[in-house]
Design a protein around this motif. Structure first.
Motif, mmCIF file in Angstrom:
data_model
loop_
_atom_site.group_PDB
_atom_site.id
_atom_site.type_symbol
_atom_site.label_atom_id
_atom_site.label_comp_id
_atom_site.label_asym_id
_atom_site.label_seq_id
_atom_site.Cartn_x
_atom_site.Cartn_y
_atom_site.Cartn_z
ATOM 1 N N LEU A 84 0.819 -1.205 0.000
ATOM 2 C CA LEU A 84 0.000 0.000 0.000
ATOM 3 C C LEU A 84 0.857 1.261 0.000
ATOM 4 O O LEU A 84 0.438 2.302 -0.473
ATOM 5 C CB LEU A 84 -0.888 0.010 1.247
ATOM 6 C CG LEU A 84 -2.351 -0.347 1.045
ATOM 7 C CD1 LEU A 84 -3.088 -0.228 2.370
ATOM 8 C CD2 LEU A 84 -2.994 0.575 0.029
ATOM 9 N N GLY A 85 2.052 1.138 0.565
ATOM 10 C CA GLY A 85 2.949 2.292 0.625
ATOM 11 C C GLY A 85 3.222 2.888 -0.740
ATOM 12 O O GLY A 85 3.445 4.080 -0.879
ATOM 13 N N ARG A 86 3.169 2.045 -1.766
ATOM 14 C CA ARG A 86 3.411 2.539 -3.125
ATOM 15 C C ARG A 86 2.396 3.588 -3.518
ATOM 16 O O ARG A 86 2.669 4.445 -4.340
ATOM 17 C CB ARG A 86 3.334 1.387 -4.124
ATOM 18 C CG ARG A 86 4.491 0.479 -3.969
ATOM 19 C CD ARG A 86 4.894 -0.062 -5.296
ATOM 20 N NE ARG A 86 6.189 -0.679 -5.148
ATOM 21 C CZ ARG A 86 6.940 -1.052 -6.147
ATOM 22 N NH1 ARG A 86 6.507 -0.894 -7.363
ATOM 23 N NH2 ARG A 86 8.094 -1.596 -5.944
ATOM 24 N N PHE A 87 1.194 3.458 -2.961
ATOM 25 C CA PHE A 87 0.160 4.441 -3.253
ATOM 26 C C PHE A 87 0.397 5.722 -2.463
ATOM 27 O O PHE A 87 0.198 6.816 -2.981
ATOM 28 C CB PHE A 87 -1.209 3.850 -2.919
ATOM 29 C CG PHE A 87 -2.343 4.812 -3.092
ATOM 30 C CD1 PHE A 87 -2.745 5.199 -4.356
ATOM 31 C CD2 PHE A 87 -3.004 5.337 -1.997
ATOM 32 C CE1 PHE A 87 -3.779 6.081 -4.513
ATOM 33 C CE2 PHE A 87 -4.036 6.226 -2.151
ATOM 34 C CZ PHE A 87 -4.424 6.607 -3.420
ATOM 35 N N PHE A 88 0.834 5.577 -1.203
ATOM 36 C CA PHE A 88 0.933 6.758 -0.352
ATOM 37 C C PHE A 88 2.248 7.500 -0.516
ATOM 38 O O PHE A 88 2.323 8.684 -0.227
ATOM 39 C CB PHE A 88 0.726 6.365 1.116
ATOM 40 C CG PHE A 88 -0.689 5.985 1.402
ATOM 41 C CD1 PHE A 88 -1.675 6.955 1.422
ATOM 42 C CD2 PHE A 88 -1.054 4.676 1.617
ATOM 43 C CE1 PHE A 88 -2.993 6.620 1.660
ATOM 44 C CE2 PHE A 88 -2.371 4.335 1.851
ATOM 45 C CZ PHE A 88 -3.333 5.303 1.869
ATOM 46 N N GLU A 89 3.279 6.803 -0.972
ATOM 47 C CA GLU A 89 4.588 7.449 -1.078
ATOM 48 C C GLU A 89 4.568 8.674 -2.013
ATOM 49 O O GLU A 89 5.085 9.728 -1.639
ATOM 50 C CB GLU A 89 5.626 6.437 -1.544
ATOM 51 C CG GLU A 89 7.021 6.972 -1.411
ATOM 52 C CD GLU A 89 7.963 6.228 -2.315
ATOM 53 O OE1 GLU A 89 8.501 5.212 -1.868
ATOM 54 O OE2 GLU A 89 8.146 6.662 -3.460
ATOM 55 N N PRO A 90 3.957 8.572 -3.208
ATOM 56 C CA PRO A 90 3.920 9.765 -4.070
ATOM 57 C C PRO A 90 3.190 10.930 -3.414
ATOM 58 O O PRO A 90 3.548 12.083 -3.638
ATOM 59 C CB PRO A 90 3.163 9.295 -5.310
ATOM 60 C CG PRO A 90 3.250 7.829 -5.302
ATOM 61 C CD PRO A 90 3.372 7.406 -3.872
ATOM 62 N N ILE A 91 2.182 10.625 -2.575
ATOM 63 C CA ILE A 91 1.455 11.710 -1.913
ATOM 64 C C ILE A 91 2.370 12.392 -0.902
ATOM 65 O O ILE A 91 2.381 13.615 -0.781
ATOM 66 C CB ILE A 91 0.184 11.161 -1.250
ATOM 67 C CG1 ILE A 91 -0.691 10.483 -2.302
ATOM 68 C CG2 ILE A 91 -0.586 12.263 -0.573
ATOM 69 C CD1 ILE A 91 -1.878 9.768 -1.746
ATOM 70 N N VAL A 92 3.151 11.573 -0.186
ATOM 71 C CA VAL A 92 4.116 12.146 0.768
ATOM 72 C C VAL A 92 5.092 13.050 0.023
ATOM 73 O O VAL A 92 5.373 14.172 0.443
ATOM 74 C CB VAL A 92 4.865 11.015 1.508
ATOM 75 C CG1 VAL A 92 5.976 11.605 2.360
ATOM 76 C CG2 VAL A 92 3.911 10.219 2.374
ATOM 77 N N ILE A 93 5.576 12.568 -1.122
ATOM 78 C CA ILE A 93 6.534 13.365 -1.897
ATOM 79 C C ILE A 93 5.860 14.625 -2.423
ATOM 80 O O ILE A 93 6.451 15.703 -2.419
ATOM 81 C CB ILE A 93 7.108 12.521 -3.056
ATOM 82 C CG1 ILE A 93 7.901 11.350 -2.487
ATOM 83 C CG2 ILE A 93 7.991 13.366 -3.957
ATOM 84 C CD1 ILE A 93 8.382 10.385 -3.538
ATOM 85 N N TYR A 94 4.584 14.484 -2.831
ATOM 86 C CA TYR A 94 3.858 15.653 -3.337
ATOM 87 C C TYR A 94 3.736 16.719 -2.253
ATOM 88 O O TYR A 94 3.945 17.904 -2.497
ATOM 89 C CB TYR A 94 2.468 15.226 -3.819
ATOM 90 C CG TYR A 94 1.658 16.366 -4.366
ATOM 91 C CD1 TYR A 94 1.793 16.749 -5.696
ATOM 92 C CD2 TYR A 94 0.781 17.086 -3.569
ATOM 93 C CE1 TYR A 94 1.083 17.802 -6.203
ATOM 94 C CE2 TYR A 94 0.061 18.152 -4.073
ATOM 95 C CZ TYR A 94 0.208 18.498 -5.394
ATOM 96 O OH TYR A 94 -0.496 19.558 -5.890
ATOM 97 N N ILE A 95 3.395 16.273 -1.033
ATOM 98 C CA ILE A 95 3.249 17.247 0.055
ATOM 99 C C ILE A 95 4.580 17.935 0.326
ATOM 100 O O ILE A 95 4.631 19.130 0.584
ATOM 101 C CB ILE A 95 2.708 16.550 1.322
ATOM 102 C CG1 ILE A 95 1.255 16.154 1.093
ATOM 103 C CG2 ILE A 95 2.816 17.454 2.527
ATOM 104 C CD1 ILE A 95 0.695 15.271 2.143
ATOM 105 N N ARG A 96 5.669 17.182 0.227
ATOM 106 C CA ARG A 96 6.969 17.790 0.483
ATOM 107 C C ARG A 96 7.329 18.767 -0.641
ATOM 108 O O ARG A 96 7.713 19.903 -0.383
ATOM 109 C CB ARG A 96 8.032 16.699 0.585
ATOM 110 C CG ARG A 96 9.358 17.229 1.089
ATOM 111 C CD ARG A 96 10.460 16.240 0.872
ATOM 112 N NE ARG A 96 10.594 15.952 -0.554
ATOM 113 C CZ ARG A 96 11.497 15.142 -1.055
ATOM 114 N NH1 ARG A 96 12.326 14.510 -0.267
ATOM 115 N NH2 ARG A 96 11.561 14.929 -2.352
#
Lengths: 368, 167, 64
Positions: A178-190
């Motif tokens: 599932l992290g594969r889905f959330f990782e881009p969002i984390v990067i987007y927020i950064r």
């Protein structure tokens, strides 16, 4: 000449609209007096929606009325914690969904309009002249439905992001599952929220807050769209708590420049400085205030619209009207899915923006 | 506004604040820090990889340019060497030719000189022999002719006749 | 809610709606003209929209 004519015409138009508005509302108010069965149904639905939007002492997933005209609830009771000369803890099942008066060591409590009041042994509610209950309200720290949903969401988030963090070391620096889905969002927020708004130098200390608040609001908004009647981010206490955190972090991490901009705006005449100071001071409080109200109002309005459209199906009770309102409800649900994400995004980006103001440095001549 | 204040639940606010702040710190410690660290590390490694690839490419190009330069230099060297070799060969040939010519000339001259001297010597010898022979012959003729008196007298007369006084 | 209050809230909502609409329009046109300045325009737009919205909320909740 033509312009003034236009102006007069538009003024007439607005007056006309206003008159229509007033007529409609007066008529609507008149009609409220004579309730027929349809009106009763409408009132019931209205109450149901209002009830759904409020917090509750029970974790009810469904409720229905059985053959004997008794209301049955499927769900489980939650602990009630009251502060009334000492802590009192008991299960909410004792209230029997508002029907019973609870006796704890000689103190009597009753739920009235979803709030706990202290009463006498028969549960009498006294009213003041504004028709509000005048009974004493003990300090209520109950684990309500909202609190339990918050706890569940927190656990979910912790497990989810902990597993994402662990997957890096297990998988040679790559996310898995599932992290594969959330990782881009984390990067987007950064990269798109934190760095452009706060700046490369200071963004790191705010990252935890921004990430947590984004996913927290998003998850709670999404949970609010499930049919279990969860409405956490549409609750003013929650949004107040979130907004006040932004307020506190903004003002406690602010640099000299930020305060200078509020109390003594550089680069304007002295008279303007005196005029601007109170406005800027007010702005310090208005910013988190709108942050609070925006999330609250959007979520509340979304729930009301969706539930009203669903209720419309039962009010129409015919093929055409009901199917129309079904499709309407369906599309509104899709829009609400988007709004759930958008509001989380807006809250996060505005928080980041305010943090950015608090950290702005004016050696450079950037326009702002 | 009044409705909002009425709706406000202190308990919910209290619990939410506690849970949320705890959540921020827990996630910061156990999730965001490692996640951001991992992402950062990965980005850095990617950046490094790209940079080193870029560097390798530039080095490669430099190497290629070097190779070309070396090749070119070698070519020039070769050309030069070839040219020099040619010149040397020509020189050697020329020199050999000159020497050979000189030698030949010398030999011829020497031969000529030898021939001349030999010839002269031969002629001189022949002359000597002819003189000797003629003297011998003349002696013999004279001996024969001058055996009697009369002949002697005739001969002396002849000689005297020949010797006319030329004034 | 009193009827004049409702009308007031409605008018506030109209004003805020028009205001935010114009903000979005301006931002979109600006992005159309200068796609490179997307980030800055977005930030400025959000600030302006948030301020306008703030007035809207203030009006509506002052009524409600």
């Amino acid at each position: 000449m033509i312009k003034t004519n236009n102006k007069i015409r538009s003024l007439k138009f607005f007056l006309f609209i206003g008159v229509i508005f007033i007529t409609v509302f007066v008529n609507a108010k008149d009609k409220e007096e004579k309730l027929n069965s349809k009106e009763l149904q409408k009132k019931e639905i209205k109450d149901y929606i209002a009830h759904h939007l409020e917090d509750s002492y029970y974790f009810d997933l469904f409720s229905y009325t059985n053959d004997k005209n008794e209301k049955k609830y499927i769900g489980f009771p939650l602990p009630i914690i009251l502060w009334d000369n000492g802590v009192k803890i008991f299960s909410s099942s004792k209230f029997n969904h508002g029907k019973s008066v609870v006796n704890i060591h000689g103190n009597f409590y009753k739920i009235y309009h979803n709030k706990i009041y202290k009463t006498d042994f028969s549960g009498t509610i006294n009213y003041d002249k504004n028709n509000h209950p005048s009974n004493f309200r003990p300090y209520d720290f109950s684990i309500t439905k909202g609190v339990s949903v918050i706890i569940l969401t927190s656990i979910l988030m912790f497990v989810l992001f902990r597993s994402l963090a662990n997957s890096y070391s297990k998988n040679k620096g790559l996310a898995s599952g599932l992290g594969r889905f959330f990782e881009p969002i984390v990067i987007y927020i950064r990269d798109e929220i934190a760095i452009p708004n706060i700046g490369e130098k200071n963004y790191k200390k705010y990252m935890s807050f921004l990430l947590t608040i984004f996913f927290f609001i998003w998850f709670l908004n999404m949970l609010g769209l499930t049919p279990f009647g969860i409405n956490v981010t549409g609750n003013i206490a929650i949004t107040f708590s979130l907004a006040i955190l932004t307020f506190i972090i903004t003002n406690f991490t602010a640099n000299k420049n930020y305060w200078a901009h509020i109390f003594w705006m550089p680069g304007v005449p002295t008279l303007m400085k005196i005029v601007l100071a109170p406005i800027e001071v007010l702005g310090v409080f208005i910013k988190p205030f709108t942050l609070m109200l925006r999330l609250y109002a959007n979520m509340q309005a979304g729930h009301i619209v969706m539930m009203s459209l669903i209720a419309l199906m039962f009010i129409f009770y015919n093929w055409i009207g009901s199917s129309l309102s079904f499709f309407l409800a369906f599309f509104i649900s899709i829009i609400e899915l988007f709004v759930a994400l958008l509001q989380a995004y807006i809250f996060t980006i505005l928080s980041a923006l305010y943090f950015g103001f608090a950290n702005e440095e004016h050696e450079h001549n950037e326009t702002h | 506004m009044e409705k909002l204040l009425q709706e406000f639940s202190i308990g919910l606010f209290f619990w939410h604040s506690i849970i949320f702040i705890t959540l921020i710190f827990l996630l910061k410690r156990f999730a965001w820090k490692p996640i951001l660290q991992a992402i950062n590390d990965r980005e850095n490694s990617i950046r490094d990889a790209i940079e080193s690839a870029e560097k390798a490419k530039i080095e490669m190009e430099n190497l290629k340019a070097d190779n070309k330069k070396i090749l070119k230099e070698a070519m020039i060297e070769k050309e030069k060497l070839l040219k020099e070799a040619k010149e040397i060969r020509q020189k050697v040939i020329d020199k050999a030719k000159d020497e050979a010519g000189e030698q030949a000339l010398r030999i011829i001259t020497e031969a000529n000189e030898t021939i001349e001297s030999e010839k002269n010597a031969a002629i001189a010898e022949i002359k000597n022999q002819v003189v000797n022979l003629s003297i011998d012959i003349a002696e013999k003729v004279l001996k024969k002719k001058l055996e009697n008196e009369k002949n002697q007298m005739e001969y002396v007369n002849d000689l005297v006749k020949d010797v006319n006084l030329k004034q | 809610m009193e009827i004049p209050a409702i009308i007031g809230a409605g008018l506030a909502a109209i004003g805020v709606g028009v205001g935010i609409g114009l903000t979005g329009k301006g931002a979109m046109e600006a992005i159309g003209r200068q796609p490179d300045a997307y980030g800055k325009i977005q930030t400025a737009m959000l600030i302006a929209a948030a301020l306008v919205e703030g007035f809207g909320f203030a009006a509506i909740f002052a009524v409600g």
